[in-house]
Design a protein around this motif. Structure first.
Motif, PDB file in Angstrom:
ATOM      1  N   VAL A  21       0.845  -1.206   0.000  1.00 40.02           N
ATOM      2  CA  VAL A  21       0.000   0.000   0.000  1.00 40.02           C
ATOM      3  C   VAL A  21       0.874   1.248   0.000  1.00 40.02           C
ATOM      4  O   VAL A  21       0.646   2.183  -0.786  1.00 40.02           O
ATOM      5  CB  VAL A  21      -0.958  -0.009   1.215  1.00 40.02           C
ATOM      6  N   ASN A  22       1.875   1.284   0.867  1.00 39.86           N
ATOM      7  CA  ASN A  22       2.752   2.467   0.940  1.00 39.86           C
ATOM      8  C   ASN A  22       3.487   2.711  -0.379  1.00 39.86           C
ATOM      9  O   ASN A  22       3.611   3.854  -0.822  1.00 39.86           O
ATOM     10  CB  ASN A  22       3.760   2.316   2.081  1.00 39.86           C
ATOM     11  N   THR A  23       3.969   1.647  -0.990  1.00 37.26           N
ATOM     12  CA  THR A  23       4.701   1.808  -2.244  1.00 37.26           C
ATOM     13  C   THR A  23       3.771   2.235  -3.377  1.00 37.26           C
ATOM     14  O   THR A  23       4.155   3.053  -4.213  1.00 37.26           O
ATOM     15  CB  THR A  23       5.441   0.516  -2.604  1.00 37.26           C
ATOM     16  N   LEU A  24       2.561   1.707  -3.408  1.00 36.67           N
ATOM     17  CA  LEU A  24       1.609   2.144  -4.434  1.00 36.67           C
ATOM     18  C   LEU A  24       1.274   3.621  -4.278  1.00 36.67           C
ATOM     19  O   LEU A  24       1.069   4.322  -5.269  1.00 36.67           O
ATOM     20  CB  LEU A  24       0.338   1.299  -4.380  1.00 36.67           C
ATOM     21  N   ARG A  25       1.234   4.100  -3.052  1.00 31.57           N
ATOM     22  CA  ARG A  25       0.950   5.522  -2.817  1.00 31.57           C
ATOM     23  C   ARG A  25       2.094   6.409  -3.303  1.00 31.57           C
ATOM     24  O   ARG A  25       1.864   7.556  -3.686  1.00 31.57           O
ATOM     25  CB  ARG A  25       0.707   5.767  -1.332  1.00 31.57           C
ATOM     26  N   ASP A  26       3.323   5.911  -3.242  1.00 32.17           N
ATOM     27  CA  ASP A  26       4.476   6.738  -3.616  1.00 32.17           C
ATOM     28  C   ASP A  26       5.437   5.941  -4.496  1.00 32.17           C
ATOM     29  O   ASP A  26       6.605   5.763  -4.152  1.00 32.17           O
ATOM     30  CB  ASP A  26       5.192   7.251  -2.370  1.00 32.17           C
ATOM     31  N   VAL A  56       8.011  -0.879 -10.101  1.00 37.68           N
ATOM     32  CA  VAL A  56       7.762  -0.705  -8.666  1.00 37.68           C
ATOM     33  C   VAL A  56       6.281  -0.914  -8.370  1.00 37.68           C
ATOM     34  O   VAL A  56       5.920  -1.582  -7.396  1.00 37.68           O
ATOM     35  CB  VAL A  56       8.243   0.691  -8.205  1.00 37.68           C
ATOM     36  N   ARG A  57       5.411  -0.381  -9.222  1.00 36.37           N
ATOM     37  CA  ARG A  57       3.958  -0.567  -9.021  1.00 36.37           C
ATOM     38  C   ARG A  57       3.560  -2.036  -9.159  1.00 36.37           C
ATOM     39  O   ARG A  57       2.738  -2.535  -8.395  1.00 36.37           O
ATOM     40  CB  ARG A  57       3.167   0.281 -10.014  1.00 36.37           C
ATOM     41  N   ILE A  58       4.132  -2.724 -10.132  1.00 33.48           N
ATOM     42  CA  ILE A  58       3.829  -4.159 -10.310  1.00 33.48           C
ATOM     43  C   ILE A  58       4.263  -4.940  -9.071  1.00 33.48           C
ATOM     44  O   ILE A  58       3.505  -5.761  -8.540  1.00 33.48           O
ATOM     45  CB  ILE A  58       4.514  -4.703 -11.582  1.00 33.48           C
ATOM     46  N   ASN A  59       5.480  -4.670  -8.607  1.00 32.24           N
ATOM     47  CA  ASN A  59       5.991  -5.365  -7.425  1.00 32.24           C
ATOM     48  C   ASN A  59       5.117  -5.075  -6.203  1.00 32.24           C
ATOM     49  O   ASN A  59       4.792  -5.973  -5.427  1.00 32.24           O
ATOM     50  CB  ASN A  59       7.448  -4.964  -7.166  1.00 32.24           C
ATOM     51  N   ALA A  60       4.716  -3.811  -6.039  1.00 32.48           N
ATOM     52  CA  ALA A  60       3.854  -3.443  -4.915  1.00 32.48           C
ATOM     53  C   ALA A  60       2.490  -4.118  -5.034  1.00 32.48           C
ATOM     54  O   ALA A  60       1.921  -4.571  -4.029  1.00 32.48           O
ATOM     55  CB  ALA A  60       3.700  -1.923  -4.852  1.00 32.48           C
ATOM     56  N   GLY A  61       1.971  -4.202  -6.258  1.00 36.88           N
ATOM     57  CA  GLY A  61       0.690  -4.886  -6.465  1.00 36.88           C
ATOM     58  C   GLY A  61       0.768  -6.362  -6.133  1.00 36.88           C
ATOM     59  O   GLY A  61      -0.151  -6.933  -5.530  1.00 36.88           O
ATOM     60  N   VAL A  62       1.878  -6.988  -6.512  1.00 38.66           N
ATOM     61  CA  VAL A  62       2.084  -8.401  -6.174  1.00 38.66           C
ATOM     62  C   VAL A  62       2.141  -8.551  -4.653  1.00 38.66           C
ATOM     63  O   VAL A  62       1.516  -9.454  -4.084  1.00 38.66           O
ATOM     64  CB  VAL A  62       3.366  -8.953  -6.831  1.00 38.66           C
TER      65      VAL A  62
END
Length: 184
Positions: A21-26, A56-62
């Motif tokens: 969640v934090n990485t998707l936000r930023d 980064v978004r893909i990794n955060a989504g996973v």
């Protein structure tokens, strides 16, 4: 033991859900740190995008999706493997303690790196956990052995039936054998 397992999965998954969640936000903020790891990976894996922010978004989504799956017990072994796979680039990009010159920052990065290694180990244990049930591979081998036995028994039964039929034909009179031969 079942209570411990029910508690352990959500606890292990919580770090990934929160981190995702934090990485998707930023994602823009994390992209520069991910670039040294993301770009070489994208160049080796053709279907990955070469944009570090998208990676980064893909990794955060996973991490978010697999973390939720692990926490709720939905295909927990697959979820644990997905999380373990996503943790490798995260750890290499996010905590390169060997590059730090400042002793305090180096120690802090080494601690985070080691924490991620511990999480990786926990995920491997979760991926191997069958909840007391035999693994899929064990059940598949058992099914193969059972199928082999069934095939041998079916073959044996077929040989016995043919032997019985041949014996019946031999015991027939000559006229009856000719009548059967004409029908075939």
């Amino acid at each position: 033991m079942a209570l411990l397992r029910k508690l352990a999965r959500p606890l292990l998954a919580s770090a990934f859900v929160a981190g995702g969640v934090n990485t998707l936000r930023d994602a823009k903020g994390a992209a520069p740190a991910a670039e040294p790891v993301a770009l070489p990976m994208a160049s080796r894996i053709p279907w990955l995008p070469e944009d570090p922010e998208r990676l980064v978004r893909i990794n955060a989504g996973v991490q978010l999706g697999a973390g939720l799956m692990l926490a709720t017990g939905r295909v927990p072994r697959v979820a644990a493997l997905a999380l373990a796979a996503s943790l490798v680039p995260t750890t290499l990009a996010g905590h390169p303690w060997w590059k730090e010159e400042d002793p305090e920052r180096r120690a802090a990065q080494r601690t985070q790196f080691t924490k991620n290694l511990s999480l990786f180990g926990g995920l491997l244990i979760a991926a191997a956990d069958t909840h007391g049930k035999p693994s899929f591979a064990y059940r598949a081998r058992g099914a193969a052995v059972a199928g082999s036995k069934a095939a041998r028994h079916a073959g044996h039964d077929a040989v016995e039936a043919l032997s019985g039929a041949a014996g019946s034909v031999r015991s027939m009179s000559g006229n009856a054998q000719q009548a059967v031969a004409r029908r075939l």
